[in-house]
Design a protein around this motif. Structure first.
Motif, PDB file in Angstrom:
ATOM      1  N   PHE A  57       0.855  -1.184   0.000  1.00  0.00           N
ATOM      2  CA  PHE A  57       0.000   0.000   0.000  1.00  0.00           C
ATOM      3  C   PHE A  57       0.891   1.234   0.000  1.00  0.00           C
ATOM      4  CE2 PHE A  57      -2.266   3.440   2.241  1.00  0.00           C
ATOM      5  CZ  PHE A  57      -3.331   3.590   1.363  1.00  0.00           C
ATOM      6  N   VAL A  58       0.575   2.169  -0.900  1.00  0.00           N
ATOM      7  CA  VAL A  58       1.298   3.434  -0.989  1.00  0.00           C
ATOM      8  C   VAL A  58       0.379   4.543  -0.485  1.00  0.00           C
ATOM      9  CG1 VAL A  58       2.455   5.077  -2.498  1.00  0.00           C
ATOM     10  CG2 VAL A  58       2.642   2.631  -2.969  1.00  0.00           C
ATOM     11  N   PRO A  59       0.664   5.146   0.695  1.00  0.00           N
ATOM     12  CA  PRO A  59      -0.185   6.215   1.217  1.00  0.00           C
ATOM     13  C   PRO A  59      -0.087   7.467   0.354  1.00  0.00           C
ATOM     14  CG  PRO A  59       1.526   5.595   2.817  1.00  0.00           C
ATOM     15  CD  PRO A  59       1.781   4.828   1.572  1.00  0.00           C
ATOM     16  N   MET A  60      -1.248   8.061   0.038  1.00  0.00           N
ATOM     17  CA  MET A  60      -1.287   9.230  -0.830  1.00  0.00           C
ATOM     18  C   MET A  60      -2.366  10.193  -0.368  1.00  0.00           C
ATOM     19  SD  MET A  60      -0.987   7.254  -4.529  1.00  0.00           S
ATOM     20  CE  MET A  60      -0.765   8.743  -5.503  1.00  0.00           C
ATOM     21  N   LYS A  61      -2.207  11.453  -0.760  1.00  0.00           N
ATOM     22  CA  LYS A  61      -3.212  12.493  -0.513  1.00  0.00           C
ATOM     23  C   LYS A  61      -3.162  13.449  -1.689  1.00  0.00           C
ATOM     24  CE  LYS A  61      -6.166  14.555   2.391  1.00  0.00           C
ATOM     25  NZ  LYS A  61      -7.374  13.894   2.930  1.00  0.00           N
ATOM     26  N   ASN A  62      -4.303  13.607  -2.354  1.00  0.00           N
ATOM     27  CA  ASN A  62      -4.382  14.504  -3.519  1.00  0.00           C
ATOM     28  C   ASN A  62      -3.325  14.165  -4.566  1.00  0.00           C
ATOM     29  OD1 ASN A  62      -6.489  15.995  -2.315  1.00  0.00           O
ATOM     30  ND2 ASN A  62      -4.998  17.214  -1.166  1.00  0.00           N
ATOM     31  N   GLY A  63      -3.069  12.885  -4.746  1.00  0.00           N
ATOM     32  CA  GLY A  63      -2.117  12.449  -5.758  1.00  0.00           C
ATOM     33  C   GLY A  63      -0.664  12.526  -5.354  1.00  0.00           C
ATOM     34  N   GLN A  64      -0.385  12.938  -4.120  1.00  0.00           N
ATOM     35  CA  GLN A  64       0.993  13.056  -3.654  1.00  0.00           C
ATOM     36  C   GLN A  64       1.290  11.962  -2.619  1.00  0.00           C
ATOM     37  OE1 GLN A  64       3.157  15.381  -4.992  1.00  0.00           O
ATOM     38  NE2 GLN A  64       1.417  15.819  -6.344  1.00  0.00           N
ATOM     39  N   ILE A  65       2.507  11.438  -2.640  1.00  0.00           N
ATOM     40  CA  ILE A  65       2.914  10.410  -1.690  1.00  0.00           C
ATOM     41  C   ILE A  65       3.070  11.046  -0.302  1.00  0.00           C
ATOM     42  CG2 ILE A  65       4.632   8.643  -1.165  1.00  0.00           C
ATOM     43  CD1 ILE A  65       3.091   8.193  -3.780  1.00  0.00           C
ATOM     44  N   THR A  66       2.481  10.406   0.702  1.00  0.00           N
ATOM     45  CA  THR A  66       2.530  10.969   2.059  1.00  0.00           C
ATOM     46  C   THR A  66       3.373  10.140   3.023  1.00  0.00           C
ATOM     47  OG1 THR A  66       0.486   9.786   2.652  1.00  0.00           O
ATOM     48  CG2 THR A  66       0.265  12.036   1.793  1.00  0.00           C
ATOM     49  N   GLY A  67       3.951   9.059   2.545  1.00  0.00           N
ATOM     50  CA  GLY A  67       4.782   8.237   3.418  1.00  0.00           C
ATOM     51  C   GLY A  67       5.368   7.071   2.652  1.00  0.00           C
ATOM     52  N   PRO A  68       6.298   6.321   3.270  1.00  0.00           N
ATOM     53  CA  PRO A  68       6.900   5.166   2.596  1.00  0.00           C
ATOM     54  C   PRO A  68       5.881   4.053   2.351  1.00  0.00           C
ATOM     55  CG  PRO A  68       7.528   5.218   4.913  1.00  0.00           C
ATOM     56  CD  PRO A  68       6.816   6.502   4.649  1.00  0.00           C
ATOM     57  N   TRP A  69       6.160   3.245   1.343  1.00  0.00           N
ATOM     58  CA  TRP A  69       5.253   2.125   1.046  1.00  0.00           C
ATOM     59  C   TRP A  69       5.224   1.132   2.201  1.00  0.00           C
ATOM     60  CZ3 TRP A  69       7.516  -2.730   0.807  1.00  0.00           C
ATOM     61  CH2 TRP A  69       8.883  -2.807   0.504  1.00  0.00           C
ATOM     62  N   GLU A  70       4.090   0.485   2.342  1.00  0.00           N
ATOM     63  CA  GLU A  70       3.857  -0.460   3.425  1.00  0.00           C
ATOM     64  C   GLU A  70       3.483  -1.822   2.867  1.00  0.00           C
ATOM     65  OE1 GLU A  70       1.553   3.148   5.844  1.00  0.00           O
ATOM     66  OE2 GLU A  70       0.492   1.317   5.227  1.00  0.00           O
ATOM     67  N   VAL A  71       3.757  -2.862   3.613  1.00  0.00           N
ATOM     68  CA  VAL A  71       3.268  -4.194   3.267  1.00  0.00           C
ATOM     69  C   VAL A  71       1.847  -4.306   3.806  1.00  0.00           C
ATOM     70  CG1 VAL A  71       3.618  -6.668   3.460  1.00  0.00           C
ATOM     71  CG2 VAL A  71       5.593  -5.132   3.413  1.00  0.00           C
ATOM     72  N   PHE A  72       0.887  -4.574   2.932  1.00  0.00           N
ATOM     73  CA  PHE A  72      -0.507  -4.716   3.355  1.00  0.00           C
ATOM     74  C   PHE A  72      -0.896  -6.188   3.522  1.00  0.00           C
ATOM     75  CE2 PHE A  72      -4.991  -5.409   2.275  1.00  0.00           C
ATOM     76  CZ  PHE A  72      -5.589  -4.677   3.299  1.00  0.00           C
ATOM     77  N   ALA A  73      -0.564  -7.020   2.555  1.00  0.00           N
ATOM     78  CA  ALA A  73      -0.917  -8.444   2.628  1.00  0.00           C
ATOM     79  C   ALA A  73       0.318  -9.278   2.324  1.00  0.00           C
ATOM     80  CB  ALA A  73      -2.034  -8.780   1.642  1.00  0.00           C
ATOM     81  N   ASP A  74       0.653 -10.152   3.241  1.00  0.00           N
ATOM     82  CA  ASP A  74       1.822 -11.027   3.125  1.00  0.00           C
ATOM     83  C   ASP A  74       1.354 -12.460   3.361  1.00  0.00           C
ATOM     84  OD1 ASP A  74       4.404 -11.944   2.932  1.00  0.00           O
ATOM     85  OD2 ASP A  74       5.123 -11.001   4.774  1.00  0.00           O
ATOM     86  N   GLY A  75       2.274 -13.419   3.196  1.00  0.00           N
ATOM     87  CA  GLY A  75       1.952 -14.816   3.446  1.00  0.00           C
ATOM     88  C   GLY A  75       1.700 -15.624   2.194  1.00  0.00           C
TER      89      GLY A  75
END
Length: 632
Positions: free
Chosen positions: A420-438
């Motif tokens: 998951f890549v956090p975004m706001k108004n088309g801009q990146i707001t933080g580093p990418w995260e692992v959402f689903a693993d396994g």
């Protein structure tokens, strides 16, 4: 009396307010009560706190639900792939399926689409033996599991058929050479309307030919057009071969074209080139909130093999970045002249065009990606979440399915997760995260086939659930949120954040400690195989089940050795049929950088390994083939 009346009125208002809030609370939680029960183990997935999952179907094509239907399908006329270009290979009688799939499994799920009534449509990874390319799934009893599964859609479809989108009442899906659509009817699972051809591409088949689709809601359809080369060398994938400047294939490939979604039988010339400089786009999405197109880009391969003077095995594993782009009209991603180095944060001049792994050239003038993921993660789908089931932080960001690498040896393969890549108004707001693993099922993926599942397709259901499809067996998960949305935060993300920095298929590998070759002492021939062949054909010789063919049990390996020698010396381009499946990626010629002795050793090793029991290849036989080659 007046005060008594006022008190009664106030009590009445309070009572009404309590009733209203109670109804509102029930309304807000009604979706939760309607969600089906999750699997106790979440279908094997590791998710943020409050999220749960169930398995919609365990396997498309090999599962018990449709085993009988598949058996019936296989009795009809057998689909015959085009013959190989190179003569001399014996014919295979095996059915068309990836070499690492169980019998009866028709190859998993590429992209997904979910209709308003919950019906799921799946683009199969490769067609059935009769040429059917799609599947349709329905949950009849409301438990979230697929009760009805139909295999349908007979059309030209190979291993890179890609898209599955629902738009304006039509179901759109693509093969390597065409985009099709079928009209959906309310309540009807499988469309019986005429299959219409929207876009027609011209042969020849080549690598990176997947046609991802997206729509802007204004009558336009976007289609990706991959380029049939690794880096536009004069001789594709040959060590030291310079790049062609300008690259002629970029005239009508390596970008995204925009079409009128309502016209049929369009050719590429009927569309408008919207963006360029992108080697391979498999995942693409339009975001209504920002009114923008986004795409994920597969970076090129083989830095170490092609330019060993500039790239160590570690750098070749880490580079180039797979990129997440915001694609405005006229966008240029830089390929093949530049690539993105996520560690330097710069666009770097490609070695084919005078680069040395450090020079920027004019790369600073190019737009940087929104995110540069570590090399070879293989992003294959994007989804901008619009539902209300998940916590609000997921409302504007992008989910990205990482299919997983094939060519990071001697380091562990990476990816095999949904990010998951956090975004706001088309801009990146933080580093990418692992959402689903396994999905992988193991901690260290030495070769691609070690991973049990490989996530690829993403789709949002009408209730805001997230559906994830797998290409190995066609498993599909439904991810739901059943926690307290107001309390969701860092605590719920902590477990996956820790995995991001510790699990071998997610973390940055240590150059020495994570080099898997350091744990063994291969003989010379095996070492040469690992250097020149393993990235594609894998350590176990089984290929990756999609792009690169198996050597284990291959009719090409175990028959006429002269044909095999000539392939290694001269290279070849597809399509080629191996064990009943068609492959279409290019194999580079090795004559210019491998000696007769090295080729003899590698081929003898291959013909006596991976379960093969063919005879040796002598140095004299290679020399004779090379001499005959020079006479042509």
């Amino acid at each position: 009396m007046k005060n008594s009346y006022s008190l009664m009125g106030l009590s009445s208002h309070l009572f009404c307010l309590i009733i209203f809030l109670s109804i509102a609370a029930i309304s807000c939680n009604s979706n939760l009560s309607e969600l089906p029960p999750s699997d106790k183990d979440n279908g094997g997935l590791i998710l943020p706190g409050g999220f749960e999952a169930l398995v919609v179907i365990d396997s498309i094509g090999g599962g018990s639900v449709i085993a009988k239907k598949v058996s019936q399908l296989s009795k009809s006329a057998i689909y015959t792939p085009p013959p190989p270009e190179l003569k001399g290979a014996p014919k295979s009688t095996q059915l068309s399926r990836p070499n690492n799939q169980p019998v009866g499994n028709y190859v998993g799920a590429r992209h997904l689409a979910v209709n308003d009534n919950g019906d799921i449509y799946v683009k199969l990874r490769t067609p059935t033996t009769d040429g059917f390319g799609n599947a349709a799934l329905r949950d009849v009893n409301g438990d979230g599991k697929a009760d009805t599964v139909k295999i349908w859609g007979k059309y030209e479809a190979r291993s890179r058929g890609t898209a599955m989108k629902i738009h304006n009442g039509y179901l759109y899906y693509s093969s390597e050479l065409a985009v099709y659509r079928s009209k959906l009817k309310p309540g009807q699972l499988v469309p019986d309307s005429e299959m219409e051809t929207v876009i027609i591409d011209d042969p020849i088949y080549h690598e990176h030919q997947a046609k991802a689709l997206s729509f802007d809601g204004k009558g336009h359809m976007f289609v990706s057009w991959g380029i049939g080369t690794n880096s536009c060398q004069i001789e594709n994938r040959r060590p030291g071969s310079p790049g062609i400047n300008p690259c002629p294939d970029m005239v009508d490939h390596g970008g995204i074209w925009m079409f009128d979604e309502n016209k049929l039988n369009q050719k590429q010339s009927d569309g408008t080139r919207y963006a360029t400089g992108m080697r391979s786009i498999v995942g693409m999405a339009w975001d209504d909130d920002t009114e923008s197109l986004y795409a994920v880009h597969h970076g090129r391969d083989d830095f170490r093999l092609l330019w060993p003077e500039f790239y160590s095995p570690w750098k070749s594993a880490m580079l180039p970045a797979d990129e997440f782009f915001k694609v405005d009209k006229g966008f240029d991603g830089g390929f093949p002249y530049y690539y993105y180095d996520q560690m330097l944060g710069k666009k770097i001049l490609s070695p084919e065009y005078g680069g040395d792994g450090k020079k920027e050239g004019a790369g600073a003038k190019l737009v940087k990606p929104l995110v540069g993921f570590p090399g070879h993660f293989a992003p294959n789908d994007i989804l901008f979440y619009k539902g209300n089931q998940f916590p609000s932080r997921y409302k504007e960001g992008a989910f990205i399915a990482m299919h997983g690498s094939t060519n990071r040896v001697p380091y562990p393969q990476v990816g095999y997760v949904v990010l998951f890549v956090p975004m706001k108004n088309g801009q990146i707001t933080g580093p990418w995260e692992v959402f689903a693993d396994g999905f992988a099922g193991v901690d260290t993926i030495a070769i691609t086939n070690d991973a049990k599942y490989r996530p690829m397709g993403l789709a949002e259901g009408p209730d805001g659930s997230l559906f994830i499809g797998d290409t190995q067996l066609g498993k599909i998960w439904r991810v739901m949120y059943k926690g307290d949305k107001s309390a969701f935060g860092a605590k719920q993300l902590a477990t996956l954040e820790k995995r991001k920095n510790t699990i071998s298929y997610l973390k940055t590998p240590d150059e020495m400690e994570d080099n898997l070759d350091r744990k063994g002492k291969p003989v010379h021939a095996a070492l040469a195989y690992n250097i020149y062949c393993r990235a594609c054909h894998q350590t176990d010789g089984k290929g990756d089940g999609n792009r690169y063919p198996p050597l284990a049990g291959s009719e090409w390996v175990n028959s006429d050795k002269t044909v095999l020698i000539n392939i290694v010396l001269n290279g070849m381009t597809g399509p080629i049929q191996v064990k009943g499946q068609t492959y279409n990626d290019a194999m580079p010629a090795h004559a210019s950088f491998l000696t007769d002795q090295e080729i003899s050793g590698i081929l003898t090793y291959v013909r006596s390994s991976f379960g093969n029991k063919a005879g040796p290849v002598t140095e004299a036989e290679v020399a004779t083939a090379r001499k005959n080659l020079s006479k042509k």
